[in-house]
Structures are given as structure tokens and as C-alpha cells.
Enzyme design. Sequence first.
Site, PDB file in Angstrom:
ATOM      1  N   GLU A  40       0.828  -1.101  -0.050  1.00 20.17           N
ATOM      2  CA  GLU A  40       0.187   0.049   0.095  1.00 20.17           C
ATOM      3  C   GLU A  40       1.566   1.303   0.254  1.00 20.17           C
ATOM      4  OE1 GLU A  40      -2.685   0.208   3.104  1.00 20.17           O
ATOM      5  OE2 GLU A  40      -3.070   3.053   3.332  1.00 20.17           O
ATOM      6  N   ARG A  44       0.461  10.490   0.361  1.00 19.80           N
ATOM      7  CA  ARG A  44       1.194  11.405   1.407  1.00 19.80           C
ATOM      8  C   ARG A  44       2.308  12.270   0.624  1.00 19.80           C
ATOM      9  NH1 ARG A  44       1.043   8.175   6.809  1.00 19.80           N
ATOM     10  NH2 ARG A  44      -0.761   6.625   5.833  1.00 19.80           N
ATOM     11  N   LYS A 128     -10.730  -1.349   6.074  1.00 23.32           N
ATOM     12  CA  LYS A 128     -10.185  -0.767   7.459  1.00 23.32           C
ATOM     13  C   LYS A 128     -10.697  -0.329   8.658  1.00 23.32           C
ATOM     14  CE  LYS A 128      -5.597   2.151   6.757  1.00 23.32           C
ATOM     15  NZ  LYS A 128      -4.783   2.942   5.441  1.00 23.32           N
TER      16      LYS A 128
HETATM   17  C1  3PG Z   1      -1.019   5.515   8.772  1.00 23.27           C
HETATM   18  O1  3PG Z   1      -2.024   5.474   7.461  1.00 23.27           O
HETATM   19  O2  3PG Z   1       0.116   5.767   8.404  1.00 23.27           O
HETATM   20  C2  3PG Z   1      -0.989   3.636   8.605  1.00 23.27           C
HETATM   21  O3  3PG Z   1      -2.093   3.909   9.603  1.00 23.27           O
HETATM   22  C3  3PG Z   1      -0.025   3.291   9.304  1.00 23.27           C
HETATM   23  O4  3PG Z   1      -0.084   2.992  10.700  1.00 23.27           O
HETATM   24  P1  3PG Z   1       1.312   3.180  11.554  1.00 23.27           P
HETATM   25  O5  3PG Z   1       2.697   3.651  11.685  1.00 23.27           O
HETATM   26  O6  3PG Z   1       0.936   3.110  13.044  1.00 23.27           O
HETATM   27  O7  3PG Z   1       1.408   1.695  11.180  1.00 23.27           O
END
Ligand code: 3PG
Length: 207
Positions: A40, A44, A128
Site C-alpha cells: 500500500e 502522502r 480498514k
Molecule cells: C498510516 O496511515 O500511516 C497507517 O495507518 C500506518 O500506521 P502505523 O504507522 O501506526 O503503522
Amino acid sequence: MNALDVMKISPIVPVIALDDENDALRLAEALLEGGISIMEITLRTPAGLKAIEAIAKAMPEMHVGAGTVCNVHDMRQAIEHGSGFLFSPGISQELIESAKAYKIAFIPGVATASEVMLAQNSGLMHAKLFPATVAGGVSALKAFGGPFGEMRFCPTGGVSLSNLNDFLALENVICVGGSWIVPKEALVQQDFKSITALTKEALSTIR
Ligand code: 3PG
């Protein structure tokens, strides 16, 4: 590929933020070597779309999709760059309708009963839980299992080696998402071996 197919690829979905699209193929290879064939890649960072495109073109054995899909513009761009599926931190009518029009697997983020109802009533039975540990974690998922018995989840946000088995043991959890497998420092140092090691460690932790 529908949302269930996506969630069944791997019990752990690496959530990735890339600063340099030139790292994309080596990162994909490192994950594959460790035993994970799904990525994934979040939108961002500006490199996200180019990374998705590079992997989609060059590595058919890796299932690559976009994360942090927050609006229809993100959705269109992600699809145009070769995403095979889409994750969002949240859910909206507009994203649900666009994903249906594009016929692409869309896994929205939910954190409340009302959001689960929006997903379920739109025919989206896979979501999710985000941010998983903040939104109630294992307790919330158990509680959702009552009224929403058909819904299946990918908890993400706060998942780590120390709690992934608690999530994966739940009947309504198919996979978990997390960023710890691809640390920023490893990318900065071009240390792809450590990413393979983290991948193997994560998979071998699963009971
Ligand atoms: C995110 O969108 O950054 C994910 O949820 C990952 O979360 P994490 O850094 O706690 O694994």
C-alpha cells in the site's frame, strides 16, 4: 480483484511512504524476498504515484495499490498510475460512488458504528479500522462483530509485532496494515536487507 481478494494476499499489508520513487523497485524486491507480495503506497508524498507506476509496470508479481486516497482526484490519479486497489483512511459517499464507477477494489477506513453502516449499506463489506488502536482496537472489533457480523476488517494504525496476533486472532479480521516493516531510516540508508529481515520477522511472528 475485489476487496476480499486484496485482503487475502497477505496477513500483513505494508503501509509505505516513499520520498524517492527510485527506491520503488528495490523496495518491492525486498518485500517479495521477505515473503510479502502486496504494497500500500500512500499518496502522502509526491513520489507515491510514480512509485506505484514503476512497480505496476515492472513487477507483475507484486500487488501494488494506493493508500491515503482522500478524494476523487486522488482516486483517479492512483488508478491512472496503475493501482490495483485503493485504501483510504476514511469513508465518504463520493469515494464509494467513484470506486464503483471505476470498478476498483476500495477499502475505506472506518472508526465508528455509523461509518461501518455507511460501508455496509453501500455494499462494501471490507474496511480498514483506522486508526486501529485509537479507535478501540481489539475491543472495538469484537463489539463491531455483534451488529455487523458480515463485515471484515484490516486494522491499521498502531499495529506492531507486539499486537498483530491479537488482531489476527479475531474472526472479523483478515489482515493488518502497518508501517513498521518499511522504516524511513532504512530507505534513507538504502538498507533493503533490513526491510527483508523485518518482513520475515513479521511473518514468522504470526501464530
Ligand atoms: C498510516 O496511515 O500511516 C497507517 O495507518 C500506518 O500506521 P502505523 O504507522 O501506526 O503503522
